[in-house]
Design a protein around this motif. Structure first.
Motif, PDB file in Angstrom:
ATOM      1  N   ALA A  63       0.820  -1.207   0.000  1.00 42.73           N
ATOM      2  CA  ALA A  63       0.000   0.000   0.000  1.00 42.73           C
ATOM      3  C   ALA A  63       0.856   1.260   0.000  1.00 42.73           C
ATOM      4  CB  ALA A  63      -0.931  -0.014   1.210  1.00 42.73           C
ATOM      5  N   ASP A  64       2.040   1.169   0.552  1.00 43.65           N
ATOM      6  CA  ASP A  64       2.910   2.342   0.685  1.00 43.65           C
ATOM      7  C   ASP A  64       4.036   2.265  -0.339  1.00 43.65           C
ATOM      8  OD1 ASP A  64       4.385   4.490   1.465  1.00 43.65           O
ATOM      9  OD2 ASP A  64       5.101   3.597   3.341  1.00 43.65           O
ATOM     10  N   TRP A  65       4.029   3.166  -1.325  1.00 41.53           N
ATOM     11  CA  TRP A  65       5.053   3.136  -2.372  1.00 41.53           C
ATOM     12  C   TRP A  65       6.446   3.338  -1.803  1.00 41.53           C
ATOM     13  CZ3 TRP A  65       4.028   1.079  -6.798  1.00 41.53           C
ATOM     14  CH2 TRP A  65       2.748   1.152  -7.347  1.00 41.53           C
ATOM     15  N   ALA A  66       6.549   4.069  -0.704  1.00 39.33           N
ATOM     16  CA  ALA A  66       7.867   4.347  -0.127  1.00 39.33           C
ATOM     17  C   ALA A  66       8.554   3.091   0.394  1.00 39.33           C
ATOM     18  CB  ALA A  66       7.740   5.378   0.993  1.00 39.33           C
ATOM     19  N   SER A  67       7.780   2.051   0.707  1.00 41.16           N
ATOM     20  CA  SER A  67       8.361   0.837   1.270  1.00 41.16           C
ATOM     21  C   SER A  67       8.787  -0.179   0.206  1.00 41.16           C
ATOM     22  CB  SER A  67       7.364   0.182   2.230  1.00 41.16           C
ATOM     23  OG  SER A  67       6.194  -0.224   1.532  1.00 41.16           O
ATOM     24  N   VAL A  68       8.609   0.160  -1.056  1.00 43.90           N
ATOM     25  CA  VAL A  68       9.049  -0.715  -2.147  1.00 43.90           C
ATOM     26  C   VAL A  68      10.568  -0.878  -2.086  1.00 43.90           C
ATOM     27  CG1 VAL A  68       9.355  -0.791  -4.652  1.00 43.90           C
ATOM     28  CG2 VAL A  68       7.115  -0.248  -3.688  1.00 43.90           C
ATOM     29  N   GLN A  69      11.051  -2.086  -2.339  1.00 46.94           N
ATOM     30  CA  GLN A  69      12.489  -2.359  -2.319  1.00 46.94           C
ATOM     31  C   GLN A  69      13.042  -2.427  -3.739  1.00 46.94           C
ATOM     32  OE1 GLN A  69      13.555  -5.725   0.086  1.00 46.94           O
ATOM     33  NE2 GLN A  69      12.021  -5.259   1.649  1.00 46.94           N
ATOM     34  N   LEU A  70      14.211  -1.854  -3.928  1.00 45.68           N
ATOM     35  CA  LEU A  70      14.887  -1.863  -5.220  1.00 45.68           C
ATOM     36  C   LEU A  70      16.184  -2.648  -5.089  1.00 45.68           C
ATOM     37  CD1 LEU A  70      14.436   1.931  -6.138  1.00 45.68           C
ATOM     38  CD2 LEU A  70      12.887   0.025  -6.615  1.00 45.68           C
ATOM     39  N   VAL A  71      16.336  -3.663  -5.918  1.00 43.59           N
ATOM     40  CA  VAL A  71      17.515  -4.532  -5.857  1.00 43.59           C
ATOM     41  C   VAL A  71      18.274  -4.401  -7.178  1.00 43.59           C
ATOM     42  CG1 VAL A  71      18.354  -6.882  -5.592  1.00 43.59           C
ATOM     43  CG2 VAL A  71      16.303  -6.132  -4.333  1.00 43.59           C
TER      44      VAL A  71
END
Length: 556
Positions: free
Chosen positions: A379-387
């Motif tokens: 729900a929170d875009w800020a918590s998306v992880q980028l690898v």
């Protein structure tokens, strides 16, 4: 000991015109046909416009829209509008009336300046705009309406409200500065090919810093004679109105991109620099007037990866290629294929292939990343992880950026802004690979990759193979329906003038250049390819034709 606040000056490109007017007052800043404007006159005109806008009721943060080709008032507006404290909205001159209406209404523009040749675009909507309270008409002495009179407010009428220096209420010129360098200097609208256009907000700090990147990486200096082949409405001309002014170069205006006009101006003014998409480069190279130059003319190109074939052809004509990459959301160019001296000794095709990569972050930018995104369903875009993907030149991921030269957000669209910055980095929507040497290579737009039988096929790779055929001038590859594989690549090809090639011969040529399964099964010879106003090929039109009513492909 902390530095006093007075030691910190907010960054703004407005300071560039002030400096050049002081340092080069009598030097030619702008050329337009027979018209010449010195830097002192350029600065005075920007001051006059700023005062005129204030006298017209324009306040801090108000939007001023310009529907203008590459003419001197458009350069003046890049300084005069923000000098008044307002925000410049440069509108694409090739849009329809309804598209222009949407941008004017969404940006909540108060004033619209329109070239008389584009009046037909504005007339159908003039009486129903939500916020525009005054339309200013410009008659360009080099345009089709030269010498004509206009109804309503003219450009001269507007400027008259600004008086001459010292005539306005304050008795002094406006300061070439801003209180907050993060305040918005301009809003640029995206093409809107996948939905409504979005308003990309640039701030003074980003425009200032991007200008230095343009100066350094495109090799500008005070002797620069820059030809305006790139629309100023496109990412504010990649911030080049500010950059050329900063270095004290000369702007050569051009209303429309035509091969004959470009070559005439190159010959008349000994143009040293120009910018444009690869299709603009193709127009220049294949004009009847094209010739080999006796000096190096720097061409900075972006918008689609130039093929190695195009790079070699241009070099043989005397052009020096600077390949950059970016988006509207990144002030135009963000990365550059930085030249490495050891490339000089390589076989020319191997070298050109390296030069066709998108490269590394420009000096004012943070490094590019190529990533896999995890957690997009949260729900929170800020918590998306980028690898980060492996630096192997093979593993594809999405290209992401952040920093001073990334937009501050989409105007009046917080949801789209949050999604675009998932995980704290701006998501380009472009797929690429990271090579072991740290250079990024674009493989495709995420929506353009052809997934055939589970295999990802880069349309860019296929296009470059097609373009290596000596008879091919332009090419576009899209995915088309296939009963067995779901979809497969198809090539649309424009042949060089006087050349011929059968589709089968082009297919065989491609099979000899890349893996056979990537080669198109069909090649359609066409007279022209659909393009945007900045020369980008509109693949969505080609796809729509092939998919018919199947408006949504299997993967969305």
């Amino acid at each position: 000991m902390d530095a006093p606040e007075t030691w910190i000056t907010p960054l703004t490109p407005l300071a560039f015109l002030r400096r050049s007017a002081d340092v080069y007052p009598d030097k030619t800043a702008i050329v337009h046909g027979a018209e010449r404007m010195s830097y002192a006159q350029f600065a005075a005109e920007a001051q006059r416009l700023a005062r005129a806008l204030r006298a017209s009721g324009i306040g801090p943060g108000d939007r001023v829209a310009c529907l203008l080709p590459n003419v001197p008032p458009m350069l003046v507006a890049h300084f005069g509008v923000p000098l008044a404290g307002a925000v410049l909205v440069a509108v694409n001159t090739r849009l329809s009336s309804e598209e222009v209406r949407y941008i004017l209404d969404h940006s909540q523009a108060s004033v619209l300046v329109v070239d008389s040749a584009l009046r037909g675009t504005v007339e159908p909507i003039a009486g129903s705009l939500e916020t525009v309270r005054e339309i200013v008409n410009l008659v360009d002495p080099q345009g089709p309406d030269a010498g004509a009179s206009v109804d309503g407010t003219s450009w001269d009428d507007l400027l008259a409200r600004g008086g001459e220096s010292g005539e306005h209420a304050d008795g002094e010129d406006l300061a070439w500065e801003v209180a907050d360098e993060r305040s918005t200097i301009s809003i640029n609208y995206t093409s809107g090919t996948t939905g409504r256009p979005k308003g990309v907000q640039y701030h003074h700090r980003g425009a200032y810093l991007n200008s230095f990147g343009e100066i350094v990486h495109s090799y500008h200096d005070p002797s620069t004679v820059y030809l305006w082949t790139l629309p100023m409405f496109h990412c504010n001309g990649w911030c080049t109105p500010w950059a050329i002014t900063a270095i004290g170069g000369t702007h050569v205006c051009l209303r429309e991109v035509r091969g004959d006009a470009i070559w005439a101006l190159i010959g008349e003014h000994r143009v040293t620099h120009l910018n444009g998409a690869p299709t603009v480069v193709t127009t220049i190279m294949n004009a009847a007037e094209a010739r080999t130059l006796d000096y190096a003319l720097v061409v900075t190109t972006a918008g689609a990866p130039p093929s190695p074939t195009t790079i070699l052809e241009m070099e043989k004509m005397g052009f020096r290629i600077v390949h950059v990459y970016g988006l509207t959301e990144t002030y135009g160019p963000y990365s550059v294929c930085q030249w490495q001296e050891e490339w000089r000794g390589l076989e020319e095709h191997a070298r050109a292939k390296l030069q066709a990569r998108q490269g590394v972050g420009m000096l004012q930018c943070e490094p590019l990343r190529v990533v896999e995104t995890l957690g997009e369903d949260v729900a929170d875009w800020a918590s998306v992880q980028l690898v980060d993907v492996p630096h192997d030149g093979e593993t594809m991921g999405e290209i992401v950026m952040r920093g001073n030269n990334v937009m501050s957000g989409y105007f009046r669209d917080p949801d789209a802004t949050a999604k675009a910055f998932a995980g704290g980095w701006y998501h380009s929507g472009d797929l690429g690979v990271m090579h072991p040497d740290g250079y990024v290579e674009l493989r495709d737009r995420a929506k353009d990759v052809v997934i055939s039988g589970g295999e990802n096929i880069s349309t860019v790779e296929v296009e470059q193979a097609v373009l290596s055929h000596p008879a091919v001038l332009e090419a576009a590859v899209v995915g088309v329906p296939d009963e067995q594989w779901g979809e497969r690549p198809k090539a649309f090809v424009v042949l060089r003038q006087g050349q011929s090639a059968e589709p089968g011969a082009i297919i065989d040529h491609v099979k000899g250049a890349i893996a056979r399964y990537k080669a198109p099964r069909d090649v359609e010879i066409v007279e022209d390819l659909p393009k945007t106003s900045t020369g980008k090929i509109q693949k969505f039109e080609l796809r729509a034709k092939e998919w018919g009513d199947a408006t949504t492909r299997i993967r969305g």
